[in-house]
Every structure is written in C-alpha cells, then in structure tokens.
Design a protein around this motif. Structure first.
Motif, PDB file in Angstrom:
ATOM      1  N   ALA A   7       0.869  -1.174   0.000  1.00  0.00           N
ATOM      2  CA  ALA A   7       0.000   0.000   0.000  1.00  0.00           C
ATOM      3  C   ALA A   7       0.904   1.222   0.000  1.00  0.00           C
ATOM      4  N   LYS A   8       0.317   2.386   0.226  1.00  0.00           N
ATOM      5  CA  LYS A   8       1.140   3.573   0.310  1.00  0.00           C
ATOM      6  C   LYS A   8       2.028   3.498   1.543  1.00  0.00           C
ATOM      7  N   PRO A   9       3.267   3.963   1.447  1.00  0.00           N
ATOM      8  CA  PRO A   9       4.162   3.933   2.613  1.00  0.00           C
ATOM      9  C   PRO A   9       3.594   4.758   3.756  1.00  0.00           C
ATOM     10  N   VAL A  10       3.788   4.275   4.980  1.00  0.00           N
ATOM     11  CA  VAL A  10       3.400   5.063   6.148  1.00  0.00           C
ATOM     12  C   VAL A  10       4.485   6.093   6.448  1.00  0.00           C
ATOM     13  N   ILE A  11       5.715   5.812   5.983  1.00  0.00           N
ATOM     14  CA  ILE A  11       6.817   6.774   6.043  1.00  0.00           C
ATOM     15  C   ILE A  11       7.448   6.860   4.663  1.00  0.00           C
ATOM     16  N   SER A  12       7.624   8.062   4.167  1.00  0.00           N
ATOM     17  CA  SER A  12       8.318   8.260   2.896  1.00  0.00           C
ATOM     18  C   SER A  12       9.252   9.455   3.039  1.00  0.00           C
ATOM     19  N   ALA A  13      10.551   9.167   3.117  1.00  0.00           N
ATOM     20  CA  ALA A  13      11.562  10.214   3.278  1.00  0.00           C
ATOM     21  C   ALA A  13      12.444  10.260   2.028  1.00  0.00           C
ATOM     22  N   VAL A  59      13.467  12.800  13.812  1.00  0.00           N
ATOM     23  CA  VAL A  59      12.896  13.496  12.656  1.00  0.00           C
ATOM     24  C   VAL A  59      11.670  12.751  12.134  1.00  0.00           C
ATOM     25  N   LEU A  60      11.773  11.436  11.997  1.00  0.00           N
ATOM     26  CA  LEU A  60      10.658  10.650  11.458  1.00  0.00           C
ATOM     27  C   LEU A  60       9.432  10.712  12.369  1.00  0.00           C
ATOM     28  N   SER A  61       9.665  10.842  13.681  1.00  0.00           N
ATOM     29  CA  SER A  61       8.555  10.869  14.631  1.00  0.00           C
ATOM     30  C   SER A  61       8.041  12.279  14.898  1.00  0.00           C
ATOM     31  N   GLY A  62       8.667  13.282  14.309  1.00  0.00           N
ATOM     32  CA  GLY A  62       8.214  14.649  14.490  1.00  0.00           C
ATOM     33  C   GLY A  62       8.706  15.323  15.742  1.00  0.00           C
ATOM     34  N   LEU A  63       9.667  14.710  16.430  1.00  0.00           N
ATOM     35  CA  LEU A  63      10.246  15.344  17.613  1.00  0.00           C
ATOM     36  C   LEU A  63      11.305  16.369  17.227  1.00  0.00           C
ATOM     37  N   GLY A  69      14.762  18.397   2.630  1.00  0.00           N
ATOM     38  CA  GLY A  69      14.273  17.123   2.129  1.00  0.00           C
ATOM     39  C   GLY A  69      12.766  17.035   2.291  1.00  0.00           C
ATOM     40  N   SER A  70      12.199  15.906   1.895  1.00  0.00           N
ATOM     41  CA  SER A  70      10.755  15.719   2.029  1.00  0.00           C
ATOM     42  C   SER A  70      10.476  14.552   2.969  1.00  0.00           C
ATOM     43  N   LEU A  71       9.362  14.662   3.724  1.00  0.00           N
ATOM     44  CA  LEU A  71       9.008  13.620   4.671  1.00  0.00           C
ATOM     45  C   LEU A  71       7.490  13.569   4.832  1.00  0.00           C
ATOM     46  N   LEU A  72       6.905  12.465   4.405  1.00  0.00           N
ATOM     47  CA  LEU A  72       5.487  12.199   4.615  1.00  0.00           C
ATOM     48  C   LEU A  72       5.360  11.106   5.660  1.00  0.00           C
ATOM     49  N   VAL A  73       4.587  11.373   6.696  1.00  0.00           N
ATOM     50  CA  VAL A  73       4.386  10.408   7.774  1.00  0.00           C
ATOM     51  C   VAL A  73       2.885  10.253   8.011  1.00  0.00           C
ATOM     52  N   ALA A  74       2.393   9.033   7.815  1.00  0.00           N
ATOM     53  CA  ALA A  74       0.969   8.737   8.008  1.00  0.00           C
ATOM     54  C   ALA A  74       0.098   9.754   7.273  1.00  0.00           C
ATOM     55  N   ASP A  77       2.501  15.864   5.702  1.00  0.00           N
ATOM     56  CA  ASP A  77       3.770  16.414   5.247  1.00  0.00           C
ATOM     57  C   ASP A  77       4.478  17.059   6.436  1.00  0.00           C
ATOM     58  N   PHE A  78       5.386  16.304   7.055  1.00  0.00           N
ATOM     59  CA  PHE A  78       6.059  16.795   8.256  1.00  0.00           C
ATOM     60  C   PHE A  78       7.012  17.947   7.974  1.00  0.00           C
ATOM     61  N   THR A  79       7.521  18.064   6.761  1.00  0.00           N
ATOM     62  CA  THR A  79       8.474  19.144   6.481  1.00  0.00           C
ATOM     63  C   THR A  79       7.767  20.495   6.350  1.00  0.00           C
ATOM     64  N   ALA A  80       6.442  20.484   6.258  1.00  0.00           N
ATOM     65  CA  ALA A  80       5.692  21.736   6.121  1.00  0.00           C
ATOM     66  C   ALA A  80       5.161  22.240   7.455  1.00  0.00           C
ATOM     67  N   LEU A  81       5.484  21.535   8.549  1.00  0.00           N
ATOM     68  CA  LEU A  81       4.897  21.852   9.847  1.00  0.00           C
ATOM     69  C   LEU A  81       5.916  22.466  10.802  1.00  0.00           C
TER      70      LEU A  81
END
Length: 242
Positions: A7-13, A59-63, A69-74, A77-81
């Motif tokens: 399926a779609k990745p739950v993490i994509s870095a 970084v992956l957990s948002g701490l 770079g780009s990071l989508l988690v669940a 878009d974590f890099t936009a936050l």
C-alpha cells in the motif's frame, strides 16, 4: 514471514537532511536519507553511536524538524509543519517508547496511559487504558505509581501508553536499554505481540542484533547515511488493527 500489505508507505523520506548549529560550527547529522516504510512493517535501525539513528528517529517521529528534504508520515507532510503543528500531527498517528520510560511520577499507571488520550479528546480513554494495561499483564497494577513498579513494569506501562490510542506508527528507542536481559526479552515479547495484534508499523532503534533480526527489515546507518537495507528473519505477521 508474511510481508506487510503493499500500500502507500506510512513513512516516505527523500533526501532527508538534518544540520545542527550554524556557520563553522554546523554539523550535518543526517546526510540525504531515502527511506520508505510500509504499513504493518517492522524495521530496525542499527548503527554505532554517532551514526544518526536516534536523530533519524526524532525526525521521522516529528520530535525534531528536518533541515531539508521531504518527509510524509501517516499521510502528513512533516516538512511543512512547525513545532506546534508537529505535536498536533503526532496525536493519534504516532506512539513513542523511550529507553528512560518517561512516566510521570505523580500519576498512577492507568493515569499515565489514560490522561494523554483524555487530553486529546478520547472519551473512552480510561476504558482503553485499563484494557491496554491488562493486555500487557498489568491489570493488577493500575493504581500503582512508577516508583512502585519494576523497570520492566514501567516499560510495559510505556508500551501501553504508546499503543492504547491505536496509532498506525510506533517508534521505540532502545526500549530494553535500561533492563536486564531476562526482563528485556519479556518486554520485547510484549511489544511485538501488541504490535502484531494492532497491525501497527514498528520502527526500533537498537544495538541488539538479535532484536533487529526479529524485524521485517534491518537498516544500518553510518555517518548519517543508510549503509545497508536488508530483509530480516522475522516470523511476525501483520494483523488487522484491533
């Protein structure tokens, strides 16, 4: 081993980078990480001290915010936050188990599990907390404070807290680091069993190669980059969320 559903990745870095400090004092901790993690997968991050594995988990957990770079988690878009938005994004999406437990000493076991869910608006927080503590073998310790619990029991409370809200993604940073071998094995069994029962994705930071080999994949970091990415020997199968 049964592979996680495709399926779609739950993490994509992609080309994920983290630099601490500025100017001549700047240190590049993560140096272009490309990583995808699929739903239901168990992944171990190995590497020597200073390799960047704990920073990558942060970084992956948002701490921690990536420098670039780009990071989508669940799906987010974590890099936009910013920092506050990352804290909000973690709610319901991410559970975290740390080596030092991080239980509030003035709260009982059930309060440590239920209060974060209650603050997030979960009306079933106390029932969920009770059921989760029961599932990790602590149904008889609900009203005990952390100081009244052994190290292994405290880590079980931390696991219950991470899993009770049924997040799709769980991070564990050296979850057995403060435990003796026997207690650590017991805690690992609980962590993997609950992950299987809930169908969550699990990312573990560890120095323990035996623990790493229990995972679907083993990713080794070196000098802020992925050195190897191999399939583990896990016999753990994915499960539908409970």
């Amino acid at each position: 081993m049964t592979s996680p559903d495709s399926a779609k990745p739950v993490i994509s870095a992609k080309d994920l980078r983290l630099t601490l400090g500025e100017g001549p004092a700047a240190v590049e901790i993560l140096r272009g990480i490309d990583l995808e993690v699929m739903p239901g997968e168990t992944l171990a991050l190995l590497g020597p001290s200073g390799s960047g594995k704990s920073s990558l988990m942060s970084v992956l957990s948002g701490l921690e915010q990536a420098t670039s770079g780009s990071l989508l988690v669940a799906g987010e878009d974590f890099t936009a936050l910013d920092e506050d938005a990352l804290a909000m994004a973690r709610r319901g999406r991410i559970g975290i188990v740390l080596q030092a437990f991080h239980l509030l000493p003035t709260m009982t076991a059930i309060e440590n599990v239920a209060v974060p869910m209650e603050l997030a608006g979960d009306k079933s927080a106390w029932d969920r907390a009770s059921a989760e503590l029961e599932s990790v073998g602590l149904g008889h310790r609900l009203t005990h404070y952390p100081a009244q619990l052994s190290g292994g029991e405290q880590q079980r409370v931390a696991i219950a807290r991470a899993i009770a809200s049924r997040p799709p993604l769980i991070f564990a940073d050296e979850p057995t680091g403060n435990l003796d071998a026997s207690t650590g094995d017991s805690v690992v069994d609980v962590l993997f069993r609950r992950r299987e029962e809930t169908g969550a994705t699990l990312v573990i930071i560890t120095h323990d190669k035996h623990l790493a080999e229990m995972c679907h994949r083993v990713v080794t970091l070196g000098d802020g980059q992925i050195a190897t990415d191999t399939t583990g020997t896990s016999k753990i199968t994915s499960a539908e969320p409970a």
